[in-house]
Design a protein around this motif. Structure first.
Motif, PDB file in Angstrom:
ATOM      1  N   UNK A 131    -109.801 -40.950 -58.485  1.00 32.52           N
ATOM      2  CA  UNK A 131    -108.948 -42.043 -57.560  1.00 32.52           C
ATOM      3  C   UNK A 131    -107.545 -41.543 -57.761  1.00 32.52           C
ATOM      4  N   UNK A 132    -107.029 -41.606 -58.819  1.00 32.72           N
ATOM      5  CA  UNK A 132    -105.587 -41.188 -59.156  1.00 32.72           C
ATOM      6  C   UNK A 132    -105.320 -40.003 -58.468  1.00 32.72           C
ATOM      7  N   UNK A 133    -106.369 -38.921 -58.587  1.00 31.62           N
ATOM      8  CA  UNK A 133    -106.059 -37.534 -58.069  1.00 31.62           C
ATOM      9  C   UNK A 133    -106.053 -37.625 -56.830  1.00 31.62           C
ATOM     10  N   UNK A 134    -107.104 -38.367 -56.225  1.00 28.33           N
ATOM     11  CA  UNK A 134    -107.218 -38.343 -54.739  1.00 28.33           C
ATOM     12  C   UNK A 134    -106.023 -38.930 -54.009  1.00 28.33           C
ATOM     13  N   UNK A 135    -105.180 -39.980 -54.688  1.00 28.75           N
ATOM     14  CA  UNK A 135    -104.262 -40.510 -53.959  1.00 28.75           C
ATOM     15  C   UNK A 135    -102.907 -39.668 -54.153  1.00 28.75           C
ATOM     16  N   UNK A 136    -102.762 -38.858 -55.317  1.00 25.30           N
ATOM     17  CA  UNK A 136    -101.561 -38.245 -55.614  1.00 25.30           C
ATOM     18  C   UNK A 136    -101.820 -36.909 -54.778  1.00 25.30           C
ATOM     19  N   UNK A 137    -103.003 -36.287 -54.950  1.00 28.39           N
ATOM     20  CA  UNK A 137    -103.038 -34.919 -54.004  1.00 28.39           C
ATOM     21  C   UNK A 137    -103.053 -35.083 -52.743  1.00 28.39           C
ATOM     22  N   UNK A 138    -103.252 -36.233 -52.140  1.00 33.49           N
ATOM     23  CA  UNK A 138    -103.402 -36.482 -50.662  1.00 33.49           C
ATOM     24  C   UNK A 138    -101.677 -36.846 -50.236  1.00 33.49           C
ATOM     25  N   UNK A 139    -100.760 -37.064 -51.325  1.00 36.21           N
ATOM     26  CA  UNK A 139     -99.571 -37.345 -51.043  1.00 36.21           C
ATOM     27  C   UNK A 139     -99.253 -38.927 -50.835  1.00 36.21           C
ATOM     28  N   UNK A 140    -100.350 -39.638 -50.931  1.00 35.30           N
ATOM     29  CA  UNK A 140    -100.199 -41.371 -50.728  1.00 35.30           C
ATOM     30  C   UNK A 140     -99.168 -41.951 -51.737  1.00 35.30           C
ATOM     31  N   UNK A 141     -98.228 -42.769 -51.430  1.00 38.40           N
ATOM     32  CA  UNK A 141     -97.271 -43.302 -52.028  1.00 38.40           C
ATOM     33  C   UNK A 141     -97.883 -44.793 -52.545  1.00 38.40           C
TER      34      UNK A 141
END
Ligand code: ADP
Length: 568
Positions: A131-141
C-alpha cells in the motif's frame, strides 16, 4: 532454521465431494490439502495446537460467497484471515482441528485512491508494504499508517482486530470507512452504504440507521472483502522524536505530561513508551549474550546490557506533523513539557540522509564508530534504529522491530524475511488497556512484572497511547518453544496475568485465542447478546465458531481449555 516439532492430532478430513466443489470455485492450485501445507498454516507462536483440514485462497468476493455456501452445505467451519500474520494472538489457527482456513491474500487490489478526499478503497490482501509503495510510486501525497509489526501484514486484517499504529491515523478501525462484507449465507452487503454505490460510502463513517461496522471487528459475523480507509495527507513538515528517561522516578511526571499533551492535541500520534527489555529484544538474542540460559535477566544483567548498548531504562517515540511553523512550535512545547525529565531528540527528513550516511561509515570504521557513539551518547546498534523509527512514523513499514520475537529462540534470527511462526518462536501477546493515570498504570505494571519474574520470564512492556484517556500496556511473553518447561510456564503466566487483570476490573483491547473462553465470564449478559446476534446471522455456526467467545450456541463459545491443548 529449525522446523517446528509437531505431533499431528487427529485430522478431520474434509470429504472429497466438498474438496471437488471448492476446487471448482477457486481452481485446484488455490486449495491446499497436503500435510506439508496444512502444517505450514497450522503454525503459530502461542502455545496452542490445532491442525486445519484445508486452506483456500479465493480471488474475489464472489469466490468467498461460493466457498461459504459450500462450507455451510458440508458443515465445515471457515476461519478467514487476510494475510494471516496475527502472530502472538493466534496467527491463522482455528480453535479446534478440522477447519477450512481461508486466506484472502490473492484479493490484493488497491481499487481506488481519492487524493482530494484522502481515502482509498482496498481489498484485504493489500499489505502495508504494498500500500505504501503503491501510493509513493504513483506520486500520491497521502501517507498510510502502519504498525511496527510485519510490513507484510494486512491493512484490513489489523483494522478488523482494532489494531493500533503510529501516526494520528493510528486508530486503524477508527479510520476504516465503508465495508463490503460477505455474510454466512453468502449474501454480500455494503455496510454504511448500499450495493448500487453511494457517494458518501467512504467519507461518512456511520451511514444511516443502526451503526453496524463495529459488528465485523473482533468477531465472526462476516468476511470483509473490501474497505475504505482514510489516509493522512502528506504534511508540509514532519519530525520524529525519541525521548529517553534515565531516572525511573520521573515516570509519573512523564505520564502526566503525556496525558496533558495528548488531551490538548499537542501530541496526536500513538505515542510508544517501551521498557529496556523491549529495546534489548530487538537488538540482540539470549544466545548472543553472556546471560543465564534459563530464567530472566537479573537486575545486574539488565544494567550491564543497558550499559553495553547505551539504552535508557525507558524510551519513548512519536511524531509531530503540520506546517513548518506548527512543527517548530510543537518541538518547543514538547521541550517545555518533557525536557526536565529526560533527553529529547528530534529527527527531520533533512537530517535523515546525513544520519544514515554516518551510520554506514561507522559500521565500516572502528575510529568513526567510536566518535559517533561518543557524540550520540549511545551505541551504533541503537542509533541504527532511529531511521526505522522515523520511517515507521510516516507509514513506511519495516521488519526491523519484529526481531524481538526471536529473543529466546535457540537459533540465530534471519537477516530478512522475518517470520516468527515459521521459525518456531515462542511469543504470546497480552494486551490490557488501562486508564491513562498513574494510579492505574504503575501498580498494575509492578504486579505483572512480579508474575513474569516468578515464571522465569523477562518483563516486556510497550505502552501505546490508544487515545488521550487510555493506554495499552502491551506485554510479550517471549519463550523458548523447544523447552517444554518454558512453554508450560508461558501458559501459566498468561492465565495469571488474565486473572490479575480481571481482579483489577480491566480488560484487553484485543485478545489472543487462548483467552477467548474467558472474555465474558464476568459479563454473561454480553455473552448471551453476542450468541443471539450470531444465531441470527450465522445459525449454523459456519464462520469461525467461538472466535472472541462468540458462537450461535453458548456451549460452543468456550474454546478448549489449555489443559485440553497441551502440545506446544
Ligand atoms: P495481519 O496479517 O495483518 O496480522 P490477519 O490477516 O492475520 O492480519 O487478520 C487478523 C485477524 O482478523 C484474523 O485472525 C481474522 O480472524 C480476522 N480477519 C482478518 N481479515 C479478515 C476479513 N477479511 N474478514 C473477517 N475477518 C478477518
Amino acid at each position: 532454521m529449525q522446523t517446528q516439532a509437531k505431533t499431528h492430532p487427529t485430522r478431520q478430513a474434509i470429504n472429497n465431494a466438498a474438496i471437488r466443489e471448492l476446487r471448482s470455485v477457486v481452481g485446484a492450485e488455490h486449495l491446499c490439502t497436503t500435510a506439508e501445507d496444512l502444517d505450514r498454516y497450522s503454525r503459530c507462536t502461542i502455545p496452542w495446537q490445532s491442525v486445519c483440514a484445508a486452506v483456500v485462497f479465493p480471488a474475489s468476493a464472489e469466490d468467498v460467497a461460493e466457498v461459504v455456501k459450500i462450507a455451510a452445505r458440508y458443515q465445515i467451519p471457515v476461519w478467514p484471515s487476510s494475510t494471516g500474520r496475527n502472530w502472538g494472538y493466534g496467527t491463522t489457527l482455528a480453535i479446534t482441528d478440522g477447519a477450512l482456513v481461508m486466506i484472502l491474500e490473492r484479493m490484493n487490489r488497491v481499487i481506488e485512491v481519492n487524493e482530494e478526499l484522502a481515502y482509498a478503497v482496498i481489498e484485504p490482501g493489500v499489505t502495508y508494504e504494498q500500500f505504501n509503495r503503491h501510493l509513493r510510486s504513483n506520486g500520491y501525497k497521502l501517507w498510510i499508517d502502519c504498525t511496527d509489526g510485519s510490513g507484510l501484514g494486512s491493512v484490513i486484517g489489523n483494522a478488523l482486530e482494532r489494531g493500533v499504529g503510529e501516526t494520528p491515523y493510528g486508530d486503524h478501525f477508527g479510520n476504516l470507512c465503508g465495508l463490503e462484507v460477505v455474510l454466512a449465507d453468502g449474501e454480500r452487503v455494503h455496510i454504511g452504504g448500499e450495493l448500487r454505490g453511494l457517494h458518501t460510502w467512504h467519507t461518512h463513517k456511520t451511514g444511516v440507521g443502526p451503526y453496524l461496522e463495529g459488528l465485523f471487528t473482533q468477531s465472526n459475523f462476516g468476511i470483509v472483502t473490501r474497505a475504505g480507509i482514510w489516509l493522512m495527507p502528506q504534511p508540509e513538515s514532519y519530525n520524529s522524536f525519541v525521548y529517553q528517561i534515565n531516572d525511573e522516578r520521573h515516570l509519573p511526571q512523564v505520564l502526566d505530561a503525556f496525558r496533558r499533551l495528548a488531551l490538548t492535541g499537542i501530541v496526536n500520534t500513538k505515542l510508544h513508551m517501551i521498557n529496556d527489555f523491549v529495546s534489548m529484544s530487538i537488538l540482540t538474542q539470549r544466545i548472543a549474550e553472556q546471560v543465564p540460559r534459563n530464567g530472566p535477566l537479573s537486575d545486574s544483567n539488565l544494567a550491564a546490557l543497558r550499559h553495553k548498548y547505551g539504552i535508557a531504562p525507558w524510551n519513548c517515540a512519536g511524531g509531530i506533523y503540520g506546517t513548518r511553523r506548527q512543527v517548530s512550535l510543537q518541538r518547543s512545547l514538547l521541550r517545555q513539557a518533557l525536557g526536565a525529565y529526560g533527553r529529547l531528540i528530534f529527527l527531520s527528513d533533512r537530517l535523515l540522509p546525513y544520519l544514515e550516511r554516518i551510520i554506514d561509515w561507522s559500521w565500516k570504521s572502528p575510529v568513526m564508530r567510536r566518535i559517533t557513539e561518543l557524540g550520540a551518547r549511545t551505541s551504533l546498534p541503537v542509533l541504527e534504529s532511529a531511521p526505522y523509527v522515523h520511517k515507521i512514523l510516516q507509514g513506511i513499514p519495516t521488519e526491523y522491530f519484529v526481531k524481538h520475537a526471536y529473543y529466546r529462540n535457540r537459533h540465530p534470527r534471519p537477516l530478512d524475511a522475518v517470520h516468527p511462526a515459521r521459525d518456531g518462536c515462542g511469543l504470546i501477546w497480552f494486551a490490557p488497556i488501562l486508564p491513562l493515570s498513574n494510579a492505574h498504570v504503575w501498580p498494575f505494571l509492578e504486579a505483572c512484572k512480579e508474575r513474569f519474574a516468578a515464571h522465569g520470564f523477562d518483563f516486556y512492556v510497550a505502552m501505546l497511547l490508544m487515545n488521550p484517556r487510555s493506554v495499552i500496556c502491551l506485554m510479550a511473553i517471549i519463550y523458548d518453544r523447544e523447552d517444554p518447561g518454558e512453554t508450560t510456564h508461558s501458559r501459566e503466566l498468561y492465565s495469571e496475568l488474565l486473572a490479575l487483570m480481571r481482579a483489577r476490573k480491566l480488560q484487553q483491547y484485543r485478545a489472543g485465542l487462548q483467552s477467548w473462553g474467558e472474555l465474558f465470564s464476568d459479563a454473561p449478559e454480553i455473552l448471551r447478546l453476542n450468541a443471539r446476534l450470531k444465531a441470527a446471522l450465522d445459525p449454523a455456526n459456519i464462520l469461525a465458531p467461538g472466535r472472541y467467545g462468540v458462537a450461535a450456541a453458548l456451549e460452543l463459545a468456550q474454546p478448549a481449555t489449555p489443559a485440553d491443548n497441551t502440545t506446544p
